[in-house]
Design an enzyme around this catalytic site. Structure first.
Site, PDB file in Angstrom:
ATOM      1  N   HIS A   1      32.123  52.688  49.064  1.00 42.72           N
ATOM      2  CA  HIS A   1      31.687  54.014  48.600  1.00 42.72           C
ATOM      3  C   HIS A   1      31.184  54.963  49.687  1.00 42.72           C
ATOM      4  CE1 HIS A   1      30.895  51.298  44.710  1.00 42.72           C
ATOM      5  NE2 HIS A   1      31.981  52.098  44.261  1.00 42.72           N
ATOM      6  N   LYS A  14      30.108  48.303  29.725  1.00 48.84           N
ATOM      7  CA  LYS A  14      29.637  47.756  30.706  1.00 48.84           C
ATOM      8  C   LYS A  14      28.482  46.949  30.933  1.00 48.84           C
ATOM      9  CE  LYS A  14      33.141  49.071  34.389  1.00 48.84           C
ATOM     10  NZ  LYS A  14      33.244  49.615  35.558  1.00 48.84           N
ATOM     11  N   ARG A  32      42.113  52.501  46.280  1.00 45.01           N
ATOM     12  CA  ARG A  32      42.198  51.396  47.405  1.00 45.01           C
ATOM     13  C   ARG A  32      43.682  50.971  47.248  1.00 45.01           C
ATOM     14  NH1 ARG A  32      37.282  48.854  44.113  1.00 45.01           N
ATOM     15  NH2 ARG A  32      38.275  50.207  42.670  1.00 45.01           N
ATOM     16  N   SER A  56      32.811  46.422  43.660  1.00 49.97           N
ATOM     17  CA  SER A  56      31.456  46.120  43.388  1.00 49.97           C
ATOM     18  C   SER A  56      31.271  44.530  42.834  1.00 49.97           C
ATOM     19  CB  SER A  56      30.460  47.191  42.369  1.00 49.97           C
ATOM     20  OG  SER A  56      30.446  48.403  43.135  1.00 49.97           O
TER      21      SER A  56
HETATM   22  P1  ADP Z   1      34.304  52.897  38.278  1.00 54.11           P
HETATM   23  O1  ADP Z   1      33.383  52.024  37.462  1.00 54.11           O
HETATM   24  O2  ADP Z   1      34.034  54.356  37.940  1.00 54.11           O
HETATM   25  O3  ADP Z   1      35.457  52.560  38.891  1.00 54.11           O
HETATM   26  P2  ADP Z   1      33.038  52.349  40.980  1.00 54.11           P
HETATM   27  O4  ADP Z   1      31.433  52.331  41.308  1.00 54.11           O
HETATM   28  O5  ADP Z   1      33.725  50.839  40.836  1.00 54.11           O
HETATM   29  O6  ADP Z   1      33.096  53.029  39.629  1.00 54.11           O
HETATM   30  O7  ADP Z   1      33.879  53.105  41.815  1.00 54.11           O
HETATM   31  C1  ADP Z   1      33.478  54.525  41.960  1.00 54.11           C
HETATM   32  C2  ADP Z   1      34.676  55.062  42.678  1.00 54.11           C
HETATM   33  O8  ADP Z   1      34.682  54.621  43.900  1.00 54.11           O
HETATM   34  C3  ADP Z   1      36.090  54.946  42.119  1.00 54.11           C
HETATM   35  O9  ADP Z   1      37.031  55.906  42.238  1.00 54.11           O
HETATM   36  C4  ADP Z   1      36.710  53.650  42.885  1.00 54.11           C
HETATM   37  O10 ADP Z   1      38.097  53.884  43.011  1.00 54.11           O
HETATM   38  C5  ADP Z   1      35.948  54.094  44.365  1.00 54.11           C
HETATM   39  N1  ADP Z   1      35.942  52.956  45.127  1.00 54.11           N
HETATM   40  C6  ADP Z   1      35.375  51.770  45.032  1.00 54.11           C
HETATM   41  N2  ADP Z   1      35.390  50.865  45.888  1.00 54.11           N
HETATM   42  C7  ADP Z   1      36.117  51.594  46.821  1.00 54.11           C
HETATM   43  C8  ADP Z   1      36.532  51.340  48.278  1.00 54.11           C
HETATM   44  N3  ADP Z   1      36.160  49.993  48.764  1.00 54.11           N
HETATM   45  N4  ADP Z   1      37.165  52.370  48.837  1.00 54.11           N
HETATM   46  C9  ADP Z   1      37.539  53.349  48.272  1.00 54.11           C
HETATM   47  N5  ADP Z   1      37.090  53.698  47.295  1.00 54.11           N
HETATM   48  C10 ADP Z   1      36.271  52.871  46.369  1.00 54.11           C
END
Ligand code: ADP
Length: 170
Positions: free
Chosen positions: A18, A42, A91, A129
């Site tokens: 992130h 969630k 990703r 996460s």
């Molecule tokens: P959500 O529940 O909306 O997917 P996340 O917190 O999991 O929320 O992710 C927020 C954003 O960050 C999403 O667009 C996700 O694809 C991106 N993201 C999460 N992990 C990574 C990573 N390792 N590299 C690039 N983008 C990421």
């Protein structure tokens, strides 16, 4: 005109993947609002307030980055903030289908708004996460995968929730 972008997500917890996206987006846009989404479907490890607080601390030295939270439609939130762009990270191919669907729906709801996708840094391509939480629950080392201050918080909260498997600390 100032270009304002919103980076929405659960950030439960924020990872280095992130942060990498936020840093890069901050170079492109005048202002990046990192917006913690309240998802009623969630069961998060951290409350929304805790996630906002953690992000605020991690991002305190980032000029041009603001942390906020929102409920409801993302498109409504963007309009309320005067933002024209939502940022999502990609990703693997597996992210693509859901993201295409969401971006298409948001386009239908608000054609004037754009979704901008940023490719993950290959260093963090495997990071999510949920994987962080799973690994930490088995006492796997999550250092360098989340910001330093977040490591003990994840372990502590897993312990409180009875989700930490007993083993030596990393
Ligand atoms: P959500 O529940 O909306 O997917 P996340 O917190 O999991 O929320 O992710 C927020 C954003 O960050 C999403 O667009 C996700 O694809 C991106 N993201 C999460 N992990 C990574 C990573 N390792 N590299 C690039 N983008 C990421």
């Amino acid at each position: 005109m100032r270009r304002i972008a919103v980076y929405p997500g659960s950030f439960d917890p924020v990872t280095m993947g992130h942060l990498d996206i936020i840093e890069r987006a901050n170079r492109i846009f005048d202002k990046v609002i990192v917006a913690v989404f309240h998802n009623p479907n969630k069961d998060p490890l951290f409350t929304m307030e805790e996630r906002v607080d953690m992000l605020g601390k991690v991002l305190q030295d980032f000029d041009g980055v603001e942390v906020d939270s929102f409920q409801g439609l993302l498109t409504d939130y963007l309009k309320q903030k005067g933002a024209g762009v939502m940022i999502r990270g990609l990703r693997a191919v597996s992210d693509f289908e859901a993201e295409l669907q969401m971006a298409s729906m948001n386009k239908k709801l608000a054609p004037e708004l754009e979704t901008v996708f940023m490719m993950t840094n290959t260093k963090y391509a495997y990071l999510s996460s949920s994987l962080i939480k799973e690994v930490a629950s088995f006492r796997g080392c999550i250092k360098e995968l989340v910001p330093d201050d977040i490591v003990p918080k994840v372990i502590e909260r897993l312990k409180e929730k009875g989700k930490l498997i007993d083993k030596e600390e990393c």
